[in-house]
Design a protein around this motif. Structure first.
Motif, short mmCIF file in Angstrom:
data_model
loop_
_atom_site.label_atom_id
_atom_site.label_comp_id
_atom_site.label_asym_id
_atom_site.label_seq_id
_atom_site.Cartn_x
_atom_site.Cartn_y
_atom_site.Cartn_z
N GLN A 29 0.85 -1.19 0.00
CA GLN A 29 0.00 0.00 0.00
C GLN A 29 0.89 1.24 0.00
O GLN A 29 1.80 1.34 0.83
CB GLN A 29 -0.88 -0.04 1.26
N ASP A 30 0.64 2.15 -0.92
CA ASP A 30 1.38 3.41 -0.98
C ASP A 30 2.89 3.21 -1.00
O ASP A 30 3.65 3.91 -0.32
CB ASP A 30 1.00 4.32 0.20
N GLY A 31 3.37 2.21 -1.76
CA GLY A 31 4.79 1.97 -1.91
C GLY A 31 5.46 1.32 -0.71
O GLY A 31 6.68 1.30 -0.61
N ARG A 32 4.64 0.78 0.21
CA ARG A 32 5.16 0.10 1.40
C ARG A 32 4.51 -1.28 1.51
O ARG A 32 3.40 -1.48 1.02
CB ARG A 32 4.84 0.90 2.66
N VAL A 33 5.21 -2.20 2.17
CA VAL A 33 4.66 -3.54 2.36
C VAL A 33 4.52 -3.80 3.86
O VAL A 33 5.38 -3.42 4.65
CB VAL A 33 5.51 -4.63 1.66
N LEU A 34 3.41 -4.43 4.22
CA LEU A 34 3.17 -4.76 5.62
C LEU A 34 4.05 -5.94 6.03
O LEU A 34 4.04 -6.98 5.38
CB LEU A 34 1.69 -5.12 5.83
N CYS A 35 4.80 -5.75 7.11
CA CYS A 35 5.68 -6.79 7.63
C CYS A 35 5.39 -7.01 9.11
O CYS A 35 4.81 -6.15 9.77
CB CYS A 35 7.15 -6.41 7.44
N ALA A 36 5.81 -8.17 9.59
CA ALA A 36 5.55 -8.55 10.98
C ALA A 36 6.86 -8.95 11.66
O ALA A 36 7.75 -9.50 11.03
CB ALA A 36 4.57 -9.72 11.02
N ARG A 37 6.91 -8.66 12.96
CA ARG A 37 8.04 -9.08 13.78
C ARG A 37 7.50 -9.97 14.90
O ARG A 37 6.56 -9.60 15.60
CB ARG A 37 8.76 -7.86 14.38
N SER A 38 8.08 -11.15 15.05
CA SER A 38 7.64 -12.09 16.08
C SER A 38 8.17 -11.70 17.44
O SER A 38 9.20 -11.02 17.56
CB SER A 38 8.12 -13.51 15.75
N GLN A 39 7.48 -12.17 18.49
CA GLN A 39 7.91 -11.94 19.87
C GLN A 39 9.37 -12.38 20.03
O GLN A 39 9.75 -13.44 19.56
CB GLN A 39 7.05 -12.76 20.84
N GLY A 40 10.17 -11.56 20.68
CA GLY A 40 11.55 -11.92 20.98
C GLY A 40 12.51 -11.85 19.81
O GLY A 40 13.67 -12.21 19.94
N LYS A 41 12.05 -11.40 18.65
CA LYS A 41 12.90 -11.29 17.46
C LYS A 41 13.13 -9.83 17.12
O LYS A 41 12.36 -8.95 17.52
CB LYS A 41 12.24 -11.99 16.26
N ASP A 42 14.18 -9.57 16.34
CA ASP A 42 14.45 -8.19 15.92
C ASP A 42 14.37 -8.02 14.41
O ASP A 42 14.69 -6.97 13.88
CB ASP A 42 15.82 -7.73 16.43
N THR A 43 13.93 -9.07 13.73
CA THR A 43 13.87 -9.07 12.27
C THR A 43 12.41 -9.16 11.81
O THR A 43 11.62 -9.88 12.39
CB THR A 43 14.67 -10.28 11.73
N TYR A 44 12.11 -8.42 10.74
CA TYR A 44 10.76 -8.43 10.17
C TYR A 44 10.69 -9.40 9.00
O TYR A 44 11.67 -9.63 8.30
CB TYR A 44 10.38 -7.03 9.68
N TYR A 45 9.49 -9.93 8.79
CA TYR A 45 9.19 -10.87 7.71
C TYR A 45 7.88 -10.43 7.06
O TYR A 45 7.07 -9.76 7.69
CB TYR A 45 8.95 -12.28 8.26
N VAL A 46 7.63 -10.90 5.83
CA VAL A 46 6.27 -10.75 5.30
C VAL A 46 5.43 -11.80 6.02
O VAL A 46 5.90 -12.90 6.29
CB VAL A 46 6.22 -10.89 3.76
N PRO A 47 4.19 -11.47 6.38
CA PRO A 47 3.38 -12.39 7.18
C PRO A 47 3.04 -13.67 6.42
O PRO A 47 2.80 -13.65 5.22
CB PRO A 47 2.10 -11.60 7.46
N GLY A 48 3.02 -14.77 7.15
CA GLY A 48 2.69 -16.06 6.58
C GLY A 48 3.26 -17.16 7.43
O GLY A 48 3.65 -16.93 8.57
N GLY A 49 3.31 -18.37 6.88
CA GLY A 49 3.85 -19.47 7.65
C GLY A 49 3.86 -20.78 6.90
O GLY A 49 3.62 -20.83 5.69
N LYS A 50 4.13 -21.83 7.65
CA LYS A 50 4.28 -23.17 7.07
C LYS A 50 2.93 -23.84 6.86
O LYS A 50 1.99 -23.64 7.63
CB LYS A 50 5.13 -24.04 8.00
#
Length: 130
Positions: free
Chosen positions: A11-32
């Motif tokens: 949206q507006d040239g940005r992508v929604l990312c998530a950071r898990s509890q206890g982590k310092d790195t962001y990911y695109v949301p999803g999973g196994k």
């Protein structure tokens, strides 16, 4: 190989990312995937669990498959992220193991996982990400 399915919400040239509890790195949301799930089944379940929104499965659009070194794993262990866009209902909010959501651009590459950097490059080349 870690096999995941992810949602690209741009949206507006940005992508929604998530950071898990206890982590310092962001990911695109999803999973196994769970046994017997299709990509879209996984997408709907994971996004409901992580972001408390309902993906409209009928609008899921395949974007691509991206691979890179798995963040925080042994050298040579890779992650394969199969990505989709899709319409949704609700307001994204952190849930389950997610501590924080952030709208990121290519300038945030140092804050995201290696596979997310590959996805960011693809979105930037397509003119979708700042």
């Amino acid at each position: 190989m870690i096999d995941k399915v992810a949602w690209l919400h741009v949206q507006d040239g940005r992508v929604l990312c998530a950071r898990s509890q206890g982590k310092d790195t962001y990911y695109v949301p999803g999973g196994k995937r769970e046994p017997g799930e299709t990509d879209v089944d996984t997408l709907v379940r994971e996004i409901r669990e992580e972001l408390s929104v309902e993906i409209d499965a009928s609008t899921a659009l395949f974007v691509g498959v991206f691979e890179a070194q798995a963040h925080g794993r042994a050298e040579g262990e890779t992650v394969r992220m199969t990505c989709y866009t899709a319409a949704f209902a609700g307001e994204p909010a952190p849930a389950s193991e997610i501590a924080e959501l952030a709208w990121l651009t290519t300038t945030d590459a140092d804050r995201v996982s290696p596979v997310t950097r590959v996805i960011f490059a693809h979105l930037h080349e397509a003119g979708l990400l700042a």
